[in-house]
Design a protein around this motif. Sequence first.
Motif, PDB file in Angstrom:
ATOM      1  N   GLU A   3       0.947  -1.268  -0.022  1.00 32.39           N
ATOM      2  CA  GLU A   3       0.139   0.031  -0.095  1.00 32.39           C
ATOM      3  C   GLU A   3       1.133   1.425   0.057  1.00 32.39           C
ATOM      4  O   GLU A   3       0.845   2.337  -0.450  1.00 32.39           O
ATOM      5  N   LEU A   4       1.793   1.160   0.513  1.00 30.85           N
ATOM      6  CA  LEU A   4       2.760   2.432   1.258  1.00 30.85           C
ATOM      7  C   LEU A   4       3.627   2.463  -0.164  1.00 30.85           C
ATOM      8  O   LEU A   4       3.801   3.625  -0.959  1.00 30.85           O
ATOM      9  N   LEU A   5       3.830   1.501  -1.152  1.00 36.37           N
ATOM     10  CA  LEU A   5       4.447   1.773  -2.208  1.00 36.37           C
ATOM     11  C   LEU A   5       3.909   2.017  -3.616  1.00 36.37           C
ATOM     12  O   LEU A   5       4.071   3.244  -3.856  1.00 36.37           O
ATOM     13  N   THR A   6       2.910   2.020  -3.235  1.00 38.39           N
ATOM     14  CA  THR A   6       1.565   2.261  -4.829  1.00 38.39           C
ATOM     15  C   THR A   6       1.654   4.044  -4.046  1.00 38.39           C
ATOM     16  O   THR A   6       1.555   4.807  -5.137  1.00 38.39           O
ATOM     17  N   PHE A  55      10.738  17.390  -2.708  1.00 38.08           N
ATOM     18  CA  PHE A  55      10.332  16.004  -3.781  1.00 38.08           C
ATOM     19  C   PHE A  55      11.843  15.085  -3.178  1.00 38.08           C
ATOM     20  O   PHE A  55      10.970  14.191  -3.038  1.00 38.08           O
ATOM     21  N   LEU A  56      12.513  15.917  -3.321  1.00 37.54           N
ATOM     22  CA  LEU A  56      13.913  14.446  -2.955  1.00 37.54           C
ATOM     23  C   LEU A  56      13.837  13.878  -1.876  1.00 37.54           C
ATOM     24  O   LEU A  56      13.969  12.742  -1.515  1.00 37.54           O
ATOM     25  N   HIS A  57      13.347  15.166  -0.336  1.00 36.71           N
ATOM     26  CA  HIS A  57      12.944  14.508   0.477  1.00 36.71           C
ATOM     27  C   HIS A  57      12.150  13.517   0.731  1.00 36.71           C
ATOM     28  O   HIS A  57      12.478  12.681   1.783  1.00 36.71           O
ATOM     29  N   MET A  58      11.317  13.820  -0.362  1.00 36.70           N
ATOM     30  CA  MET A  58      10.120  12.800   0.182  1.00 36.70           C
ATOM     31  C   MET A  58      10.065  11.173   0.270  1.00 36.70           C
ATOM     32  O   MET A  58      10.279  10.367   0.038  1.00 36.70           O
ATOM     33  N   LEU A  59      10.978  11.124  -0.936  1.00 36.19           N
ATOM     34  CA  LEU A  59      11.906   9.654  -1.588  1.00 36.19           C
ATOM     35  C   LEU A  59      12.481   9.177  -0.689  1.00 36.19           C
ATOM     36  O   LEU A  59      12.724   8.408  -0.714  1.00 36.19           O
ATOM     37  N   THR A  60      13.528  10.554   0.354  1.00 32.53           N
ATOM     38  CA  THR A  60      14.586   9.550   0.976  1.00 32.53           C
ATOM     39  C   THR A  60      13.348   8.814   2.149  1.00 32.53           C
ATOM     40  O   THR A  60      13.731   7.971   2.457  1.00 32.53           O
ATOM     41  N   ASP A  61      12.788   9.702   2.745  1.00 32.58           N
ATOM     42  CA  ASP A  61      11.551   9.060   4.038  1.00 32.58           C
ATOM     43  C   ASP A  61      10.886   8.154   3.040  1.00 32.58           C
ATOM     44  O   ASP A  61      10.703   7.088   4.122  1.00 32.58           O
ATOM     45  N   ARG A  62      10.481   7.775   2.125  1.00 39.48           N
ATOM     46  CA  ARG A  62       9.582   6.944   1.839  1.00 39.48           C
ATOM     47  C   ARG A  62      10.449   5.731   1.332  1.00 39.48           C
ATOM     48  O   ARG A  62      10.404   4.262   1.613  1.00 39.48           O
ATOM     49  N   SER A  63      11.545   5.900   1.177  1.00 42.68           N
ATOM     50  CA  SER A  63      12.436   5.046   1.086  1.00 42.68           C
ATOM     51  C   SER A  63      13.154   4.071   2.359  1.00 42.68           C
ATOM     52  O   SER A  63      12.975   2.845   2.733  1.00 42.68           O
ATOM     53  N   VAL A  64      13.254   5.271   3.093  1.00 40.43           N
ATOM     54  CA  VAL A  64      13.171   4.430   4.807  1.00 40.43           C
ATOM     55  C   VAL A  64      11.822   2.885   5.182  1.00 40.43           C
ATOM     56  O   VAL A  64      12.549   2.629   5.408  1.00 40.43           O
ATOM     57  N   GLN A  65      10.902   3.940   5.247  1.00 39.89           N
ATOM     58  CA  GLN A  65       9.926   3.086   5.490  1.00 39.89           C
ATOM     59  C   GLN A  65      10.054   2.256   4.318  1.00 39.89           C
ATOM     60  O   GLN A  65       9.396   0.669   4.712  1.00 39.89           O
ATOM     61  N   LEU A  66      10.153   2.276   3.104  1.00 39.96           N
ATOM     62  CA  LEU A  66       9.227   1.046   2.590  1.00 39.96           C
ATOM     63  C   LEU A  66      10.635  -0.019   2.830  1.00 39.96           C
ATOM     64  O   LEU A  66      10.963  -1.219   2.154  1.00 39.96           O
ATOM     65  N   ALA A  90      12.965  -0.450   4.928  1.00 38.87           N
ATOM     66  CA  ALA A  90      13.350  -1.054   6.094  1.00 38.87           C
ATOM     67  C   ALA A  90      14.634  -0.319   6.186  1.00 38.87           C
ATOM     68  O   ALA A  90      15.566  -1.109   6.847  1.00 38.87           O
ATOM     69  N   ALA A  91      14.700   0.437   6.255  1.00 36.78           N
ATOM     70  CA  ALA A  91      16.557   1.058   5.771  1.00 36.78           C
ATOM     71  C   ALA A  91      16.340   2.953   7.400  1.00 36.78           C
ATOM     72  O   ALA A  91      15.651   2.083   7.511  1.00 36.78           O
ATOM     73  N   SER A  92      17.895   2.709   7.339  1.00 32.99           N
ATOM     74  CA  SER A  92      17.683   2.766   8.437  1.00 32.99           C
ATOM     75  C   SER A  92      17.951   4.402   8.231  1.00 32.99           C
ATOM     76  O   SER A  92      17.403   5.441   8.991  1.00 32.99           O
ATOM     77  N   ALA A  93      18.737   4.860   6.712  1.00 31.82           N
ATOM     78  CA  ALA A  93      18.604   6.052   6.440  1.00 31.82           C
ATOM     79  C   ALA A  93      18.832   6.072   5.007  1.00 31.82           C
ATOM     80  O   ALA A  93      19.337   5.206   4.462  1.00 31.82           O
ATOM     81  N   ALA A  94      18.481   6.785   4.500  1.00 30.48           N
ATOM     82  CA  ALA A  94      18.253   7.629   3.556  1.00 30.48           C
ATOM     83  C   ALA A  94      19.364   8.866   2.723  1.00 30.48           C
ATOM     84  O   ALA A  94      18.764   9.932   3.684  1.00 30.48           O
ATOM     85  N   GLY A  95      19.619   8.667   1.566  1.00 33.51           N
ATOM     86  CA  GLY A  95      20.160  10.351   1.272  1.00 33.51           C
ATOM     87  C   GLY A  95      20.294  10.687  -0.222  1.00 33.51           C
ATOM     88  O   GLY A  95      20.041   9.249  -1.198  1.00 33.51           O
ATOM     89  N   GLN A 133      15.019   1.438  -7.384  1.00 29.46           N
ATOM     90  CA  GLN A 133      16.134   1.799  -8.173  1.00 29.46           C
ATOM     91  C   GLN A 133      14.572   2.227  -9.233  1.00 29.46           C
ATOM     92  O   GLN A 133      15.096   3.508  -9.607  1.00 29.46           O
ATOM     93  N   ALA A 134      13.864   1.819  -9.417  1.00 28.92           N
ATOM     94  CA  ALA A 134      12.709   2.366 -10.097  1.00 28.92           C
ATOM     95  C   ALA A 134      12.583   4.512  -9.269  1.00 28.92           C
ATOM     96  O   ALA A 134      12.217   4.871  -9.919  1.00 28.92           O
ATOM     97  N   LEU A 135      12.938   4.176  -8.164  1.00 27.33           N
ATOM     98  CA  LEU A 135      12.086   5.567  -7.449  1.00 27.33           C
ATOM     99  C   LEU A 135      13.511   6.260  -7.726  1.00 27.33           C
ATOM    100  O   LEU A 135      12.983   7.443  -7.908  1.00 27.33           O
ATOM    101  N   ALA A 136      14.677   5.869  -7.601  1.00 26.80           N
ATOM    102  CA  ALA A 136      15.470   6.646  -8.078  1.00 26.80           C
ATOM    103  C   ALA A 136      15.111   7.355  -9.804  1.00 26.80           C
ATOM    104  O   ALA A 136      15.939   8.442  -9.814  1.00 26.80           O
ATOM    105  N   ASP A 137      14.745   6.317 -10.276  1.00 26.38           N
ATOM    106  CA  ASP A 137      14.852   6.944 -11.959  1.00 26.38           C
ATOM    107  C   ASP A 137      13.570   7.821 -12.151  1.00 26.38           C
ATOM    108  O   ASP A 137      13.352   8.794 -13.276  1.00 26.38           O
ATOM    109  N   VAL A 138      12.415   7.503 -10.764  1.00 27.94           N
ATOM    110  CA  VAL A 138      11.549   8.948 -10.995  1.00 27.94           C
ATOM    111  C   VAL A 138      12.017  10.194 -10.943  1.00 27.94           C
ATOM    112  O   VAL A 138      11.360  10.835 -10.927  1.00 27.94           O
ATOM    113  N   ALA A 139      12.827  10.005  -9.552  1.00 21.84           N
ATOM    114  CA  ALA A 139      13.211  11.285  -9.279  1.00 21.84           C
ATOM    115  C   ALA A 139      14.623  11.619  -9.755  1.00 21.84           C
ATOM    116  O   ALA A 139      14.230  13.364 -10.029  1.00 21.84           O
ATOM    117  N   THR A 140      14.479  11.230 -10.533  1.00 18.08           N
ATOM    118  CA  THR A 140      15.869  11.937 -11.587  1.00 18.08           C
ATOM    119  C   THR A 140      14.571  12.732 -12.407  1.00 18.08           C
ATOM    120  O   THR A 140      14.934  13.772 -13.055  1.00 18.08           O
TER     121      THR A 140
END
Lengths: 255, 244
Positions: free
Chosen positions: B4-7, B26-37, B39-44, B150-157
């Motif tokens: 659900e979170l991924l969608t 926008f990039l902050h949203m990406l890092t926050d969601r990466s952590v949640q999706l 199970a990372a401790s941090a993302a940047g 990687q797909a998220l990173a591509d969308v972010a790019t």
Amino acid sequence: MPPRAEREVGGDDAGRVARVWGLVSAHAASRLGRASVADVCAAAATGVDVSGAWVTAGDGINPGQAMYATDVVGESLAEVQITLGEGPCHDAAVSGAPVLAANLADGSGNEWAVFAEAAVRAGAAAVFAFPLRIGAIRVGVLGLYRDKEGPLDTLRLGNALILADIATMLLLDAEARQADDPLFVAPPASQSPGLAAHHAEIAQATGMLTEQLGVGITEAFARLRAYAYVQDRRLSDIAHDIVTRRLRLEPDPPG
Amino acid sequence: MNQELLTDTFVDLADTMVADFDVIDFLHMLTDRSVQLFAASAAGVVLADPRGELRVAAASSEKAGLLELFQLQNDQGPCLECFRTGRPVTAADLADQAQRWPRFAHAALQAGFRTVEALPMRLRDQVIGALNLFRAEPGAFEPADLRIAQALADVATIGLLHERNVRRRDTVAEQLQAALNSRVVIEQAKGKLAERRGIDMDRAFTMLREYARNSNQHLTDVARDFVIRGTAEFPPPARRRPGS
């Protein structure tokens, strides 16, 4: 296909900034003067491989003022944009982002029809505009032109950005000197402008000083640099002490 | 993986890109969601500055130790390798990487991370930056998760280089510089707000972001106005009950 940017990014920032500073200092030394935006423009000819350069001072809100140009073409490119209120430098000043118009005759000048026509008539085929700014601090624009069309490669783009950082610091110094601020001491060239512009804690500390000293962001940054210079400590170390609340700067006593 | 979170994440990223949006937010949203999706401790997200450095554009936390890890990667580390090769770089256990990246591995372990992954942000043949994921426990990220990351990173790019007008100009460089300067404006605003309210940088960032959301403005515009005019009326920070 391998990525293009290999060896152009990573690992060598300090050396690169120092090399570009060296170019500017060499021009200043050759005319026995203190480094100024004129030397930045002269350094652009060698470091960025352009036909000419100019610097316009301004805050992006009010119309700018031409400070220096290497030749008559640069001069007219600066003037025509101030007069028309359009062109790549005008846009760069307003938006705070570079504007790279690599082929004025063929499309990249479409947004500024009058400027593009005037620029081509003056002898410019490409114009590159770099805002002189550090975050919300805005002091002007560095304009570069080439008599042949074509984009800047990554290396030259990087050099142009470093030259813009240097011009920003030089204009800030000149402003402080002009204001005859008794507390201001022009920091030496060795304080890396790249570092000053991009270190997160320096930006945070500058923001904090606007409140501690009750001054605008430009003056807060001048005070930060002056303090680091007087204390003979690195700007990033002073900024770290301010951000971690080990150091506070006091406002001027009244009078 | 929370489907659900991924969608929601892809929907939110797409929604953001359809409208006029703030790149740093926008990039902050990406890092926050990466952590949640994942199970990372941090993302940047680090971006390549043509001046010759990788610079942090967004991080899931403003903690100094994490920011230093990005800074360090200008000399060595997964982001630099990823940037230079254009390929993902994995270290399933940083405790084994002391030879490969002596300073980075040491600093990352000190900051409490065991696993690191760097995913390239590529536009055709050009690498513009990297998405960096950290985890406190050893063990590589799942291959399926990495494909999604990687797909998220591509969308972010694509989002980062999103052009509002179709122009025949070197917009990649223009957009990257705009993003990097936005980051500086936001740091200046964080400092000003943190000092005015006696709060930390993380909290100041959250307040700026909430203010931008609630007033329907770009984060960078809110930050710039606050730095220059200093008049933004921030809602007072939530009062804490004594003892809580």
